[in-house]
Design a protein around this motif. Structure first.
Motif, short mmCIF file in Angstrom:
data_model
loop_
_atom_site.label_atom_id
_atom_site.label_comp_id
_atom_site.label_asym_id
_atom_site.label_seq_id
_atom_site.Cartn_x
_atom_site.Cartn_y
_atom_site.Cartn_z
N GLN A 108 0.85 -1.19 0.00
CA GLN A 108 0.00 0.00 0.00
C GLN A 108 0.89 1.24 0.00
OE1 GLN A 108 -3.07 0.03 2.92
NE2 GLN A 108 -3.62 2.14 2.52
N VAL A 109 0.59 2.17 -0.91
CA VAL A 109 1.37 3.40 -1.04
C VAL A 109 0.42 4.59 -1.26
CG1 VAL A 109 3.44 2.27 -1.97
CG2 VAL A 109 1.66 3.06 -3.54
N PRO A 110 0.86 5.79 -0.91
CA PRO A 110 0.05 6.97 -1.22
C PRO A 110 0.20 7.34 -2.70
CG PRO A 110 2.01 7.60 0.03
CD PRO A 110 2.03 6.10 -0.08
N ILE A 111 -0.78 8.03 -3.23
CA ILE A 111 -0.72 8.43 -4.64
C ILE A 111 0.52 9.29 -4.90
CG2 ILE A 111 -2.19 10.47 -4.34
CD1 ILE A 111 -2.06 8.15 -7.44
N LYS A 112 0.95 10.05 -3.93
CA LYS A 112 2.15 10.89 -4.09
C LYS A 112 3.36 10.02 -4.42
CE LYS A 112 4.80 14.50 -1.82
NZ LYS A 112 4.94 15.36 -0.65
N TRP A 113 3.47 8.85 -3.80
CA TRP A 113 4.58 7.95 -4.08
C TRP A 113 4.55 7.50 -5.53
CZ3 TRP A 113 5.04 2.95 -5.85
CH2 TRP A 113 6.31 2.36 -5.73
N VAL A 114 3.36 7.13 -6.03
CA VAL A 114 3.22 6.69 -7.42
C VAL A 114 3.63 7.81 -8.36
CG1 VAL A 114 1.61 5.89 -9.19
CG2 VAL A 114 1.42 5.01 -6.86
N LEU A 115 3.16 9.02 -8.09
CA LEU A 115 3.49 10.15 -8.96
C LEU A 115 4.98 10.47 -8.91
CD1 LEU A 115 0.36 12.36 -8.28
CD2 LEU A 115 0.79 10.83 -10.22
N ASN A 116 5.61 10.34 -7.76
CA ASN A 116 7.06 10.53 -7.68
C ASN A 116 7.79 9.48 -8.51
OD1 ASN A 116 7.08 12.83 -6.08
ND2 ASN A 116 7.14 11.67 -4.17
N GLU A 117 7.33 8.23 -8.46
CA GLU A 117 7.91 7.17 -9.29
C GLU A 117 7.70 7.48 -10.77
OE1 GLU A 117 9.76 4.39 -8.41
OE2 GLU A 117 9.80 5.34 -6.44
N ALA A 118 6.53 7.99 -11.10
CA ALA A 118 6.20 8.31 -12.49
C ALA A 118 7.12 9.38 -13.06
CB ALA A 118 4.74 8.76 -12.60
N VAL A 119 7.52 10.33 -12.23
CA VAL A 119 8.39 11.42 -12.69
C VAL A 119 9.73 10.87 -13.19
CG1 VAL A 119 9.75 13.42 -11.89
CG2 VAL A 119 7.34 13.22 -11.28
N SER A 120 10.22 9.84 -12.54
CA SER A 120 11.53 9.28 -12.93
C SER A 120 11.40 8.11 -13.91
CB SER A 120 12.29 8.82 -11.67
OG SER A 120 11.60 7.76 -11.04
N ALA A 121 10.18 7.82 -14.33
CA ALA A 121 9.96 6.69 -15.23
C ALA A 121 10.24 7.06 -16.69
CB ALA A 121 8.52 6.18 -15.11
N ASP A 122 10.60 6.05 -17.47
CA ASP A 122 10.74 6.25 -18.92
C ASP A 122 9.36 6.29 -19.58
OD1 ASP A 122 13.75 6.03 -19.36
OD2 ASP A 122 13.33 4.25 -18.15
#
Length: 127
Positions: A108-122
């Motif tokens: 379980q993660v907060p949406i902020k974590w997902v968005l932070n991961e998305a920023v560094s994603a290809d």
């Protein structure tokens, strides 16, 4: 050696036509060697439920039969392939009081974590 690509996929809905795209992309990316994060929103988390029965949205009921005729893997089969290919599963801001029996463990993660991961994603996609 090159770093593996990073792909973040967010599954927002559990209708049949919304469940296939995130799973297909996650499986395809993982199969090509990418590090894949597959996150499920509150409305998409049912895909992880062992009791989940994918139902198409109104007006496209024919989709279930078309997928069967095409011999497409089921949503649960695709989820199994995703896990076997190393896709990491997450649920976003889930109320754990909900009665969901996960087929596979998901952090379980907060949406902020997902968005932070998305920023560094290809690649970042959501459906």
């Amino acid at each position: 050696m090159m770093e593996p690509k990073k792909v973040v996929v967010l599954a927002l809905h559990d209708a049949l036509e919304s469940a296939y795209p995130p799973l297909n992309i996650a499986v395809g990316a993982a199969s090509s060697g990418a590090d894949v994060i597959l996150a499920f929103s509150r409305k998409g988390v049912n895909i992880l439920d062992e009791k989940y029965i994918p139902v198409p949205s109104e007006g496209i009921e024919y989709l279930s039969n078309a997928l069967n005729d095409f011999n497409a893997p089921s949503i649960h089969e695709l989820l199994e392939i995703a896990v076997e290919t190393g896709v990491k599963l997450y649920v976003v801001d889930l109320d754990l009081k909900e009665d969901i029996h996960f087929l596979y463990p998901a952090d379980q993660v907060p949406i902020k974590w997902v968005l932070n991961e998305a920023v560094s994603a290809d690649l970042f996609v959501h459906f």
